[in-house]
Design an enzyme around this catalytic site. Sequence first.
Site, mmCIF file in Angstrom:
data_model
loop_
_atom_site.group_PDB
_atom_site.id
_atom_site.type_symbol
_atom_site.label_atom_id
_atom_site.label_comp_id
_atom_site.label_asym_id
_atom_site.label_seq_id
_atom_site.Cartn_x
_atom_site.Cartn_y
_atom_site.Cartn_z
ATOM 1 N N ASN A 11 0.852 -1.194 0.000
ATOM 2 C CA ASN A 11 0.000 0.000 0.000
ATOM 3 C C ASN A 11 0.893 1.251 0.000
ATOM 4 O O ASN A 11 1.731 1.420 0.890
ATOM 5 C CB ASN A 11 -0.890 -0.049 1.257
ATOM 6 C CG ASN A 11 -1.838 1.114 1.341
ATOM 7 O OD1 ASN A 11 -1.462 2.257 1.089
ATOM 8 N ND2 ASN A 11 -3.071 0.852 1.719
ATOM 9 N N HIS A 14 0.933 6.148 2.030
ATOM 10 C CA HIS A 14 1.679 7.075 2.891
ATOM 11 C C HIS A 14 2.889 7.692 2.220
ATOM 12 O O HIS A 14 3.481 8.626 2.768
ATOM 13 C CB HIS A 14 1.976 6.401 4.230
ATOM 14 C CG HIS A 14 0.683 6.138 4.948
ATOM 15 N ND1 HIS A 14 -0.172 7.163 5.300
ATOM 16 C CD2 HIS A 14 0.038 4.991 5.266
ATOM 17 C CE1 HIS A 14 -1.260 6.657 5.850
ATOM 18 N NE2 HIS A 14 -1.162 5.332 5.833
ATOM 19 N N HIS A 47 -5.602 3.804 -1.665
ATOM 20 C CA HIS A 47 -6.940 4.170 -1.181
ATOM 21 C C HIS A 47 -7.234 5.603 -1.598
ATOM 22 O O HIS A 47 -6.564 6.533 -1.147
ATOM 23 C CB HIS A 47 -6.942 4.028 0.352
ATOM 24 C CG HIS A 47 -8.261 4.295 1.006
ATOM 25 N ND1 HIS A 47 -8.460 4.115 2.353
ATOM 26 C CD2 HIS A 47 -9.447 4.718 0.518
ATOM 27 C CE1 HIS A 47 -9.711 4.424 2.672
ATOM 28 N NE2 HIS A 47 -10.331 4.803 1.569
ATOM 29 N N ARG A 49 -9.305 8.316 -0.886
ATOM 30 C CA ARG A 49 -10.275 8.743 0.131
ATOM 31 C C ARG A 49 -11.099 9.911 -0.385
ATOM 32 O O ARG A 49 -10.652 10.673 -1.247
ATOM 33 C CB ARG A 49 -9.550 9.144 1.422
ATOM 34 C CG ARG A 49 -8.871 7.972 2.110
ATOM 35 C CD ARG A 49 -8.309 8.408 3.453
ATOM 36 N NE ARG A 49 -9.376 8.669 4.391
ATOM 37 C CZ ARG A 49 -9.723 7.867 5.414
ATOM 38 N NH1 ARG A 49 -9.056 6.763 5.635
ATOM 39 N NH2 ARG A 49 -10.714 8.184 6.209
ATOM 40 N N ARG A 53 -6.880 12.913 1.040
ATOM 41 C CA ARG A 53 -5.801 13.350 1.938
ATOM 42 C C ARG A 53 -4.441 12.781 1.545
ATOM 43 O O ARG A 53 -3.419 13.316 1.892
ATOM 44 C CB ARG A 53 -6.125 13.000 3.382
ATOM 45 C CG ARG A 53 -6.015 11.543 3.691
ATOM 46 C CD ARG A 53 -6.208 11.283 5.165
ATOM 47 N NE ARG A 53 -7.549 11.630 5.606
ATOM 48 C CZ ARG A 53 -8.149 11.040 6.646
ATOM 49 N NH1 ARG A 53 -7.507 10.127 7.350
ATOM 50 N NH2 ARG A 53 -9.379 11.362 6.979
ATOM 51 N N GLU A 74 -8.696 0.798 -3.300
ATOM 52 C CA GLU A 74 -9.530 0.838 -2.087
ATOM 53 C C GLU A 74 -10.396 2.078 -2.123
ATOM 54 O O GLU A 74 -9.897 3.169 -2.408
ATOM 55 C CB GLU A 74 -8.656 0.950 -0.848
ATOM 56 C CG GLU A 74 -8.138 -0.331 -0.333
ATOM 57 C CD GLU A 74 -7.320 -0.091 0.929
ATOM 58 O OE1 GLU A 74 -7.527 0.912 1.628
ATOM 59 O OE2 GLU A 74 -6.453 -0.917 1.168
ATOM 60 N N THR A 105 -8.518 3.498 8.327
ATOM 61 C CA THR A 105 -9.769 2.746 8.262
ATOM 62 C C THR A 105 -9.929 1.974 9.569
ATOM 63 O O THR A 105 -9.232 1.007 9.813
ATOM 64 C CB THR A 105 -9.739 1.789 7.058
ATOM 65 O OG1 THR A 105 -9.260 2.511 5.926
ATOM 66 C CG2 THR A 105 -11.110 1.248 6.765
ATOM 67 N N GLU A 155 -11.428 -9.178 2.593
ATOM 68 C CA GLU A 155 -10.170 -8.877 3.269
ATOM 69 C C GLU A 155 -10.486 -8.764 4.748
ATOM 70 O O GLU A 155 -11.324 -7.936 5.151
ATOM 71 C CB GLU A 155 -9.551 -7.583 2.732
ATOM 72 C CG GLU A 155 -8.232 -7.259 3.449
ATOM 73 C CD GLU A 155 -7.400 -6.226 2.727
ATOM 74 O OE1 GLU A 155 -7.387 -6.202 1.477
ATOM 75 O OE2 GLU A 155 -6.731 -5.436 3.424
ATOM 76 N N HIS A 198 -4.138 -4.601 7.553
ATOM 77 C CA HIS A 198 -4.231 -3.482 8.488
ATOM 78 C C HIS A 198 -3.343 -3.743 9.696
ATOM 79 O O HIS A 198 -3.552 -4.704 10.431
ATOM 80 C CB HIS A 198 -5.653 -3.186 8.954
ATOM 81 C CG HIS A 198 -5.834 -1.719 9.236
ATOM 82 N ND1 HIS A 198 -5.344 -1.118 10.362
ATOM 83 C CD2 HIS A 198 -6.385 -0.732 8.495
ATOM 84 C CE1 HIS A 198 -5.609 0.178 10.311
ATOM 85 N NE2 HIS A 198 -6.226 0.440 9.181
HETATM 86 N N1 PXP Z 1 -6.128 -3.069 3.815
HETATM 87 C C1 PXP Z 1 -7.072 -2.117 3.911
HETATM 88 C C2 PXP Z 1 -8.444 -2.426 3.422
HETATM 89 C C3 PXP Z 1 -6.774 -0.840 4.426
HETATM 90 O O1 PXP Z 1 -7.731 0.106 4.526
HETATM 91 C C4 PXP Z 1 -5.452 -0.567 4.823
HETATM 92 C C5 PXP Z 1 -5.110 0.786 5.343
HETATM 93 O O2 PXP Z 1 -5.170 1.724 4.315
HETATM 94 C C6 PXP Z 1 -4.494 -1.585 4.678
HETATM 95 C C7 PXP Z 1 -4.862 -2.833 4.196
HETATM 96 C C8 PXP Z 1 -3.059 -1.370 5.053
HETATM 97 O O3 PXP Z 1 -2.960 -1.120 6.424
HETATM 98 P P1 PXP Z 1 -1.586 -0.630 7.002
HETATM 99 O O4 PXP Z 1 -1.252 0.656 6.326
HETATM 100 O O5 PXP Z 1 -1.870 -0.471 8.459
HETATM 101 O O6 PXP Z 1 -0.561 -1.705 6.719
#
Ligand code: PXP
Length: 254
Positions: A11, A14, A47, A49, A53, A74, A105, A155, A198
């Site tokens: 992901n 960030h 994602h 949003r 952001r 996402e 999330t 998921e 997550h």
């Molecule tokens: N899966 C989903 C559906 C999420 O919303 C997120 C957070 O954006 C992640 C995975 C990844 O989570 P993390 O950034 O805490 O590893």
Amino acid sequence: MPVPPLRLGVNVDHVATLRNARGGERPDPVRAALAAIAAGADGITAHLREDRRHIRDADMARLKAEISKPLNFEMAATEDMLRISLATRPHAVCLVPERREELTTEGGLDVVGQHNALAPFIARLNDAGIRVSLFIAADPRQIEMAAKLRAPVIEIHTGGWCDAVVDGHAAKAEAEWQRIVEGARLARNAGLEVHAGHGLDYKTAETIAALPEIAELNIGYFMMGEALFIGLPETVRQMRAAMDRGRRKIVGRP
Ligand code: PXP
């Protein structure tokens, strides 16, 4: 049931968070995605949003155009996001709950409470050939409803378990873990492909990799933090190694 290979989805949200802190173009989340793929990631998750952001519309379009591995888009189940995802045509859409004031999330999608609204939404994505994944808690009612809604993938939200592990709350961690183990089994038996994500780090990714029902982990925040110290390619390699160590523990299991 055969054990599926375990994919790593990275992901890149960030990287965009950091970019947006100064409003310019750097660091570029697409560059991070390409570096993650070159180091062994099996797919990229981002994602979009509602408040934009971190990831922006243009990032999604560039990710789709420039990466060679599947894009997991996402998003919240809104008409606006549906329109953008249908135009982008990612490999997969992961539907997540979204509140503007949350930091990340926070809970799973309530597919039981929202099944009437979600059914046509999922159908439209299915019809477009986009693989739908529902981000839900490992709750039997939510899992059964996900299967009824004809989503091919769920998921499992691992945030509560990961927080309890990191905070040293052993009893809570064990209870959350048992829910995940049972939920993954129930979902697989219902014919769903099972992903998880997550809050995962090397340790929790290694642990969950030993569940044969899990086909994909989506990981972001921890990996981007690690990347500050050891670089993103090395972080991807170390995460892959952790997942492979976990996966080896199931050799010989049915
Ligand atoms: N899966 C989903 C559906 C999420 O919303 C997120 C957070 O954006 C992640 C995975 C990844 O989570 P993390 O950034 O805490 O590893």
